[in-house]
Write a protein that holds these residues in place. Sequence first.
Motif, PDB file in Angstrom:
ATOM      1  N   GLU A 296       0.829  -1.206   0.000  1.00 17.77           N
ATOM      2  CA  GLU A 296       0.000   0.000   0.000  1.00 17.77           C
ATOM      3  C   GLU A 296       0.868   1.263   0.000  1.00 17.77           C
ATOM      4  OE1 GLU A 296      -2.606  -0.277   3.272  1.00 17.77           O
ATOM      5  OE2 GLU A 296      -3.829  -1.909   2.426  1.00 17.77           O
ATOM      6  N   ARG A 297       1.991   1.237   0.763  1.00 16.20           N
ATOM      7  CA  ARG A 297       2.876   2.413   0.783  1.00 16.20           C
ATOM      8  C   ARG A 297       3.532   2.628  -0.577  1.00 16.20           C
ATOM      9  NH1 ARG A 297       4.371   0.494   6.035  1.00 16.20           N
ATOM     10  NH2 ARG A 297       6.280  -0.426   5.150  1.00 16.20           N
ATOM     11  N   ARG A 298       3.909   1.540  -1.257  1.00 11.90           N
ATOM     12  CA  ARG A 298       4.503   1.688  -2.579  1.00 11.90           C
ATOM     13  C   ARG A 298       3.509   2.293  -3.560  1.00 11.90           C
ATOM     14  NH1 ARG A 298       6.784  -3.466  -1.487  1.00 11.90           N
ATOM     15  NH2 ARG A 298       5.151  -4.433  -2.756  1.00 11.90           N
ATOM     16  N   GLU A 299       2.297   1.819  -3.492  1.00 15.18           N
ATOM     17  CA  GLU A 299       1.274   2.368  -4.390  1.00 15.18           C
ATOM     18  C   GLU A 299       0.986   3.852  -4.079  1.00 15.18           C
ATOM     19  OE1 GLU A 299      -2.059  -0.159  -3.977  1.00 15.18           O
ATOM     20  OE2 GLU A 299      -1.196  -1.846  -5.110  1.00 15.18           O
ATOM     21  N   LYS A 301       3.135   5.984  -2.796  1.00 18.37           N
ATOM     22  CA  LYS A 301       4.292   6.755  -3.253  1.00 18.37           C
ATOM     23  C   LYS A 301       4.238   6.989  -4.755  1.00 18.37           C
ATOM     24  CE  LYS A 301       9.320   6.776  -2.948  1.00 18.37           C
ATOM     25  NZ  LYS A 301      10.522   6.031  -2.495  1.00 18.37           N
ATOM     26  N   LYS A 302       3.866   5.968  -5.495  1.00 19.09           N
ATOM     27  CA  LYS A 302       3.757   6.111  -6.955  1.00 19.09           C
ATOM     28  C   LYS A 302       2.687   7.140  -7.319  1.00 19.09           C
ATOM     29  CE  LYS A 302       5.355   1.492  -8.258  1.00 19.09           C
ATOM     30  NZ  LYS A 302       4.982   0.227  -8.923  1.00 19.09           N
ATOM     31  N   ASN A 303       1.562   7.082  -6.633  1.00 16.51           N
ATOM     32  CA  ASN A 303       0.488   8.044  -6.919  1.00 16.51           C
ATOM     33  C   ASN A 303       0.933   9.471  -6.609  1.00 16.51           C
ATOM     34  OD1 ASN A 303      -1.169   5.952  -7.708  1.00 16.51           O
ATOM     35  ND2 ASN A 303      -2.083   5.704  -5.652  1.00 16.51           N
ATOM     36  N   GLU A 305       4.107  10.709  -6.668  1.00 16.89           N
ATOM     37  CA  GLU A 305       5.053  11.131  -7.692  1.00 16.89           C
ATOM     38  C   GLU A 305       4.336  11.461  -9.003  1.00 16.89           C
ATOM     39  OE1 GLU A 305       7.839   8.003  -8.038  1.00 16.89           O
ATOM     40  OE2 GLU A 305       8.901   8.475  -6.165  1.00 16.89           O
ATOM     41  N   HIS A 306       3.347  10.680  -9.320  1.00 16.54           N
ATOM     42  CA  HIS A 306       2.595  10.936 -10.547  1.00 16.54           C
ATOM     43  C   HIS A 306       1.847  12.276 -10.479  1.00 16.54           C
ATOM     44  CE1 HIS A 306       0.472   9.989 -14.197  1.00 16.54           C
ATOM     45  NE2 HIS A 306      -0.696  10.197 -13.574  1.00 16.54           N
ATOM     46  N   SER A 307       1.321  12.605  -9.290  1.00 15.67           N
ATOM     47  CA  SER A 307       0.602  13.878  -9.150  1.00 15.67           C
ATOM     48  C   SER A 307       1.554  15.061  -9.244  1.00 15.67           C
ATOM     49  CB  SER A 307      -0.158  13.906  -7.831  1.00 15.67           C
ATOM     50  OG  SER A 307       0.740  13.779  -6.745  1.00 15.67           O
ATOM     51  N   LYS A 308       2.799  14.926  -8.735  1.00 19.24           N
ATOM     52  CA  LYS A 308       3.788  15.992  -8.832  1.00 19.24           C
ATOM     53  C   LYS A 308       4.165  16.267 -10.286  1.00 19.24           C
ATOM     54  CE  LYS A 308       6.009  15.584  -4.330  1.00 19.24           C
ATOM     55  NZ  LYS A 308       7.273  15.270  -3.611  1.00 19.24           N
ATOM     56  N   LYS A 309       4.329  15.216 -11.071  1.00 19.06           N
ATOM     57  CA  LYS A 309       4.685  15.372 -12.482  1.00 19.06           C
ATOM     58  C   LYS A 309       3.574  16.094 -13.240  1.00 19.06           C
ATOM     59  CE  LYS A 309       7.714  11.363 -12.892  1.00 19.06           C
ATOM     60  NZ  LYS A 309       7.912  10.064 -13.545  1.00 19.06           N
ATOM     61  N   GLN A 310       2.367  15.800 -12.819  1.00 15.38           N
ATOM     62  CA  GLN A 310       1.246  16.459 -13.485  1.00 15.38           C
ATOM     63  C   GLN A 310       1.247  17.984 -13.186  1.00 15.38           C
ATOM     64  OE1 GLN A 310      -2.229  14.390 -12.274  1.00 15.38           O
ATOM     65  NE2 GLN A 310      -2.041  12.820 -13.920  1.00 15.38           N
ATOM     66  N   LYS A 311       1.676  18.376 -11.936  1.00 14.33           N
ATOM     67  CA  LYS A 311       1.736  19.802 -11.604  1.00 14.33           C
ATOM     68  C   LYS A 311       2.887  20.494 -12.310  1.00 14.33           C
ATOM     69  CE  LYS A 311      -0.344  19.324  -7.043  1.00 14.33           C
ATOM     70  NZ  LYS A 311      -0.152  19.487  -5.576  1.00 14.33           N
ATOM     71  N   VAL A 312       4.030  19.852 -12.455  1.00 13.19           N
ATOM     72  CA  VAL A 312       5.188  20.481 -13.112  1.00 13.19           C
ATOM     73  C   VAL A 312       4.951  20.635 -14.592  1.00 13.19           C
ATOM     74  CG1 VAL A 312       7.635  20.165 -13.654  1.00 13.19           C
ATOM     75  CG2 VAL A 312       6.789  19.610 -11.356  1.00 13.19           C
TER      76      VAL A 312
END
Length: 315
Positions: A296-299, A301-303, A305-312
């Motif tokens: 659950e923690r890995r999932e 973390k992935k979510n 990081e994916h949200s940060k990329k969407q903001k940048v």
Amino acid sequence: HLQILTLVTIGRLCCFIIFHDKKLETVENGKKMLILHGTKTSAVLNDVLADFFHLKRDHAVKYTKKNDNIRPFESGGETSLEFFSLKSDCSLLVYGSHSKERPNNLVLGRTYDHHIYDLVEVGVENYKSIESIESYAYDKKLAPKLGTKPFFAFIGEHFESVDELKHLKEMLLDHFKGEVVENLNLAGVDRIFVCTAIPPTTVYMMHCALRLKRSGTSIPRMELVEVGPSMDLVVRRHQRPSESLQKEAMKAPGHAKKVKNVTNNPIDGKEGRIYIPDQEVSKLTLTSDIKGLKRERREAKKNKEHSKKQKVNPE
């Protein structure tokens, strides 16, 4: 699940041992009587041996050939007896012989592992055969049926105080009691052996039929009707087993230790039961090392990081 079947002797008896996986069962077979003739026999002894065979017809083997090498109570003279016992698979022996020194001589014996266990030698006197019509006048319908179990009545305190008569009592019981059974229908018990001790070493043996008569109550009145044979048995010699042999012969068959919660099913084989205590979920401790939580923690973390990329890189 039957794996092996073998034949052994335990406590002077032949027993079948059957192995079911690790389970041990013992099934005892009935004792058989072996009847033998000596070098010389009289007409009385021939009738005695014939009557013994008639009384034990279903569980007896009779050899009519004369035997020269059988000499009970003598060293080396019992080899032939042991050989015939092994050949016929009989644990009870009856040997008849006649001589000037020992007329109408009868030897009763028992074997352990097809070796002589003990012997009792008696002289037969005042014998009356089953076929003696003059001696027994009774309705032939009262004659006991073959295969029925008899009663025994031993009259006289000498059966407990005199060693020779005590030994003869044990021998007569073993030779004529028949198979050991768990249940018995009293309606089928139609005969009795009455043995009376006559001091010092004589036993009057009589075979009778049981006759039930009306008594005016629910319990019938029982009468004895002599049907033969009858005879006087005078003890001449007897041989007891040694203490070591008696201890070895009296050992009870071994039994496998019972395993708890394990049963043998004839269809499914061996089955076992396992005890599982009730689980108290409220008292269970959850740590961070549980694999489910790590996933659950890995999932998460992935979510993230994916949200940060969407903001940048907004599209």
